[in-house]
Enzyme design. Sequence first.
Site, PDB file in Angstrom:
ATOM      1  N   GLY A   1      12.220   9.251  13.015  1.00  0.00           N
ATOM      2  CA  GLY A   1      12.796  10.574  12.743  1.00  0.00           C
ATOM      3  C   GLY A   1      11.900  11.698  13.229  1.00  0.00           C
ATOM      4  O   GLY A   1      11.726  12.711  12.542  1.00  0.00           O
ATOM      5  N   GLY A   2      11.341  11.547  14.426  1.00  0.00           N
ATOM      6  CA  GLY A   2      10.392  12.548  14.943  1.00  0.00           C
ATOM      7  C   GLY A   2      11.037  13.875  15.330  1.00  0.00           C
ATOM      8  O   GLY A   2      10.347  14.905  15.370  1.00  0.00           O
ATOM      9  N   SER A   3      12.342  13.890  15.578  1.00  0.00           N
ATOM     10  CA  SER A   3      12.990  15.137  16.021  1.00  0.00           C
ATOM     11  C   SER A   3      13.014  16.149  14.886  1.00  0.00           C
ATOM     12  O   SER A   3      13.478  15.825  13.789  1.00  0.00           O
ATOM     13  CB  SER A   3      14.433  14.861  16.459  1.00  0.00           C
ATOM     14  OG  SER A   3      14.455  13.879  17.455  1.00  0.00           O
TER      15      SER A   3
ATOM     16  N   HIS B   1      16.156  10.072  10.088  1.00  0.00           N
ATOM     17  CA  HIS B   1      16.728  10.017  11.434  1.00  0.00           C
ATOM     18  C   HIS B   1      17.735  11.154  11.597  1.00  0.00           C
ATOM     19  O   HIS B   1      18.406  11.530  10.639  1.00  0.00           O
ATOM     20  CB  HIS B   1      17.477   8.701  11.636  1.00  0.00           C
ATOM     21  CG  HIS B   1      16.594   7.496  11.681  1.00  0.00           C
ATOM     22  ND1 HIS B   1      16.595   6.543  10.713  1.00  0.00           N
ATOM     23  CD2 HIS B   1      15.685   7.097  12.604  1.00  0.00           C
ATOM     24  CE1 HIS B   1      15.731   5.589  11.026  1.00  0.00           C
ATOM     25  NE2 HIS B   1      15.151   5.897  12.172  1.00  0.00           N
TER      26      HIS B   1
ATOM     27  N   THR C   1      16.926  12.080  18.719  1.00  0.00           N
ATOM     28  CA  THR C   1      17.882  13.191  18.612  1.00  0.00           C
ATOM     29  C   THR C   1      17.479  14.380  19.481  1.00  0.00           C
ATOM     30  O   THR C   1      18.328  15.002  20.136  1.00  0.00           O
ATOM     31  CB  THR C   1      18.005  13.614  17.129  1.00  0.00           C
ATOM     32  OG1 THR C   1      18.387  12.449  16.383  1.00  0.00           O
ATOM     33  CG2 THR C   1      19.032  14.690  16.920  1.00  0.00           C
TER      34      THR C   1
ATOM     35  N   ASP D   1      14.339  -1.085  19.207  1.00  0.00           N
ATOM     36  CA  ASP D   1      14.238  -0.280  17.993  1.00  0.00           C
ATOM     37  C   ASP D   1      15.287  -0.768  16.972  1.00  0.00           C
ATOM     38  O   ASP D   1      16.439  -1.035  17.337  1.00  0.00           O
ATOM     39  CB  ASP D   1      14.513   1.173  18.410  1.00  0.00           C
ATOM     40  CG  ASP D   1      14.264   2.185  17.323  1.00  0.00           C
ATOM     41  OD1 ASP D   1      13.403   1.945  16.463  1.00  0.00           O
ATOM     42  OD2 ASP D   1      14.929   3.255  17.360  1.00  0.00           O
TER      43      ASP D   1
HETATM   44  P1  13P Z   1      15.284  10.957  15.607  1.00  0.00           P
HETATM   45  O1  13P Z   1      16.595  10.685  16.253  1.00  0.00           O
HETATM   46  O2  13P Z   1      15.424  11.693  14.337  1.00  0.00           O
HETATM   47  O3  13P Z   1      14.299  11.579  16.547  1.00  0.00           O
HETATM   48  O4  13P Z   1      14.683   9.531  15.185  1.00  0.00           O
HETATM   49  C1  13P Z   1      14.435   8.584  16.164  1.00  0.00           C
HETATM   50  C2  13P Z   1      14.056   7.304  15.553  1.00  0.00           C
HETATM   51  O5  13P Z   1      13.352   7.252  14.569  1.00  0.00           O
HETATM   52  C3  13P Z   1      14.537   6.077  16.197  1.00  0.00           C
HETATM   53  O6  13P Z   1      14.184   4.938  15.490  1.00  0.00           O
END
Ligand code: 13P
Length: 282
Positions: A207-209, A178, A231, A82
Amino acid sequence: MPLVTLREILQKTDQSDYGVGSFNVVSMEMVMGVIRAAEETFSPIILQTAEARLKHSPLNLIGPLMVEAACKAKVPVAVHLDHGSQLEIIKQALEIGFTSVMFDGSRLPLAVNITKTLEVARLAQGYGASVEAEIGRVGGSEDGAEDIEMAITQVQDAQTFFEHTGVDALAVAIGNVHGVYKREPNLQFARLKDIHAAVAAPLVLHGGSGITAQDFRQCIQHGIKKINVQTATLHKVVAKVRSLFQQTENPDYFTYHECVIAAAHESAKDHMEAFQSVNQAW
Ligand code: 13P
């Protein structure tokens, strides 16, 4: 059906209405929890680790662990780097057996991002691996070290970028960030819809969290196929471990170890259900 490429896992989502969870992992316990959730729900998944986290979990240690876990899994698992930015790290991941790498050129001018992504694509091709890139700029940073300002993806930029690179997955910025959202996420679905209409690539939501199940569904309807989560897993682990130590006097090490696995499992499973990837493995 164990280790697969990102391309293969995302191609299967074509014409379907589910997204594949891409879970960041930084320890063996997290790898075990996420794989357990995928096997239990019969979901295809992506296991990933971010370049910015390698100072905590060195690639030469966490990488082989991820690949081995994927090889032994009962569901398809792609192993992905990533937010790769350095060619040597990207190459190291490919040597270890990662089936996919992201080149993050989102802070570069479009033409430079295209040139450098093509360089990574040529490298990855030699290993039969897939490539993700980013156009526009997702806010926040993946290790929380910087407060990077978001730049919403321009449809024309995404189109030009994809025409020149043909990447396997394209991350977009549509109001996603993120880390922890400072206010309710306000995703720009109209922009996502336009990008999806203009670009044939499977799209990626970083940024799914903190995004609701309803918003995930809308994202999936408009071309998002890979959804990154980090996260939420980290927070779940900290919360569960904290509560273990509050409720149990002197828990032994292995109770703690099981607690971390259980937390990663719970968070990943909730997300797989929200992404509707349950029973989509093959
Ligand atoms: P979060 O930490 O907001 O879930 O984002 C994860 C991400 O997009 C890792 O590339």
